[in-house]
Design an enzyme around this catalytic site. Structure first.
Site, PDB file in Angstrom:
ATOM      1  N   GLU A 318       0.825  -1.210   0.000  1.00 44.60           N
ATOM      2  CA  GLU A 318       0.000   0.000   0.000  1.00 44.60           C
ATOM      3  C   GLU A 318       0.862   1.264   0.000  1.00 44.60           C
ATOM      4  OE1 GLU A 318      -3.448   1.909   2.917  1.00 44.60           O
ATOM      5  OE2 GLU A 318      -2.036   0.426   3.698  1.00 44.60           O
ATOM      6  N   HIS A 319       1.704   1.417   1.009  1.00 48.17           N
ATOM      7  CA  HIS A 319       2.590   2.579   1.123  1.00 48.17           C
ATOM      8  C   HIS A 319       4.030   2.138   0.909  1.00 48.17           C
ATOM      9  CE1 HIS A 319      -0.731   3.414   4.100  1.00 48.17           C
ATOM     10  NE2 HIS A 319      -0.801   4.505   3.360  1.00 48.17           N
TER      11      HIS A 319
END
Length: 433
Positions: A318-319
């Site tokens: 995600e990040h």
């Protein structure tokens, strides 16, 4: 070859936990379909100890709650929402509508139409996640959604005033103090007191994510989501203290939040582990961050930047925070991520809270096929066609007849035949009337 200095728990343990979540969610959704508001109230009482006369806040109640929030908090909410709104408007401006004439009198076009109603789920539980109101509601309103229903749970039996203020300032048309599966199901299927929506967006715990997964198809959703993830990419120029702080910044979201470091430097890897262990005991959110790091934290040491970027894409997290000498290389070298955070001056927490890009992002490998929530998610890209030239009508009609009969679709062929007959006098041998 990558060397793993720290492993996560086996995936089988995670899968077993998800099986229990799925069974619970299935039962709750079925009950709400059958009993509507009565079931919603029962689950709110059971899970949140919350059963007001009305779960929906009136305009007067909203105004009173917003007035109770400190002015500095209101000012900060407005500032952040301005950043989110500005970025979403740039996204909207990048989407073109067009109409082209491809043949004489043949006009083909594309339009973007917002969904009629969207649901915004703003998590609560332990933390008042005001930022999720910005991401889901502001973005929907920029897209032009006329009705946005926003739900958030009470926190330990209390109204989360700052979250309500964020929902209101973002432009929510309805604000409901309702959380969990019962909120998602009510928005999706509707009850006597809540009209259903067309699409639901927003993060949540495993139960909320599973409810969205099970209801997808009946309604649209932003994306399939799991626990928040952070992947830190570091070379020998990275500061292990910064690596550790940023890994723990996401680990505090929950005990199942993966935090992973990939580095070309064994020294950076070892010192990061040491810094995490030093910082953890003093964290106010240690009860979440510690099990997240213990069970889902990983540290990998690789031989080169090439191997680092290749392994990072395999994670499809995600990040992804890039703490290297040339962080913008990641823009060229990586293709599977929710959002990149380039350089030491740009932390994942900026994206979560203040910078303006959307923090609702793909997890559990979904970055292999989708990006995160954006203004386009609330839009239906549709097409239209018009043929006014008789020559083109005849051309397309004859072509349609031939192409359809190759596929044995006689009904389609006859529809094309009729256009050729009307436009150019072609015979209809199949019409015996």
């Amino acid at each position: 070859m990558a060397e793993i200095l720290k492993h996560a728990v086996p995936k089988a343990e995670v899968t077993a936990s998800l099986d229990q979540v799925r069974a619970t969610v299935t039962a709750v959704i079925a009950d709400i379909r059958e009993r509507g508001d009565a079931a919603v109230r029962a689950y709110s009482e059971k899970f949140d100890r919350w059963s007001p006369d009305s779960f929906r806040l009136s305009e007067e109640e909203v105004e009173k709650i917003v007035a109770s929030v400190p002015q500095q908090v209101i000012d900060d909410i407005r500032f952040v929402q301005d950043q989110v709104r500005s970025f979403a408007r740039h996204q909207l401006d990048s989407l073109g509508e067009f109409e082209v004439e491809t043949l004489p009198g043949v006009r083909l076009g594309q339009k973007h139409i917002p969904v009629r109603a969207a649901g915004a789920y703003i998590p609560g539980g332990r933390y008042p996640l005001t930022a999720s109101a910005h991401m889901t509601i502001v973005t929907a309103k920029v897209a032009g959604v006329p009705r946005v229903v926003a739900c958030t749970p009470p926190i330990r039996g209390e109204i989360p005033a700052a979250t309500v203020a964020a929902m209101h300032l973002a432009g929510a048309d309805e604000i409901w103090l309702l959380g969990g599966v019962q909120a998602v199901a009510a928005m999706a299927v509707g009850t006597d007191t809540m009209e259903p929506v067309n699409l639901i967006a927003g993060p949540g715990n495993a139960y909320v994510a599973e409810a969205k997964r099970q209801l997808f198809g009946e309604i649209g959703i932003d994306l399939f989501a799991g626990p928040t993830e952070i992947l830190v990419l570091a070379d020998d120029t990275a500061d292990p203290f910064v690596c550790a702080v940023d890994l723990l910044s996401q680990a505090e979201h929950g005990p199942d939040s993966p935090a992973v470091l990939i580095t070309t430097s064994r020294e950076v890897a070892e010192r990061t582990i040491t810094e995490v262990e030093r910082l953890l005991p003093g964290m106010p959110t240690r009860d979440f961050a510690e099990p997240a790091w213990r069970d889902h934290g990983q540290v990998h040491v690789v031989d080169s930047l090439d191997e680092l970027y290749e392994l990072a894409d395999d994670f499809a997290f995600e990040h992804v925070e890039v703490l290297t000498a040339e962080p913008r290389l990641a823009l060229e070298r990586m293709s599977q991520y929710g959002a990149l955070f380039l350089g030491e001056g740009t932390c994942v927490s900026f994206g979560d809270k203040v910078i303006g890009t959307n923090h609702v992002l793909p997890t559990r490998g979904a970055a292999r096929y989708t990006g995160g929530l954006w203004v386009g998610k609330y839009l239906k890209t549709v097409t239209y066609q018009e043929v006014t030239d008789t020559g083109s009508q005849a051309l397309l009609g004859r072509l349609c007849g031939r192409a359809s009969r190759v596929e044995l679709f006689e009904g389609h062929a006859r529809s094309g035949d009729v256009r050729a007959a009307r436009a150019a006098g072609d015979e209809l041998p199949w019409n015996t009337a």
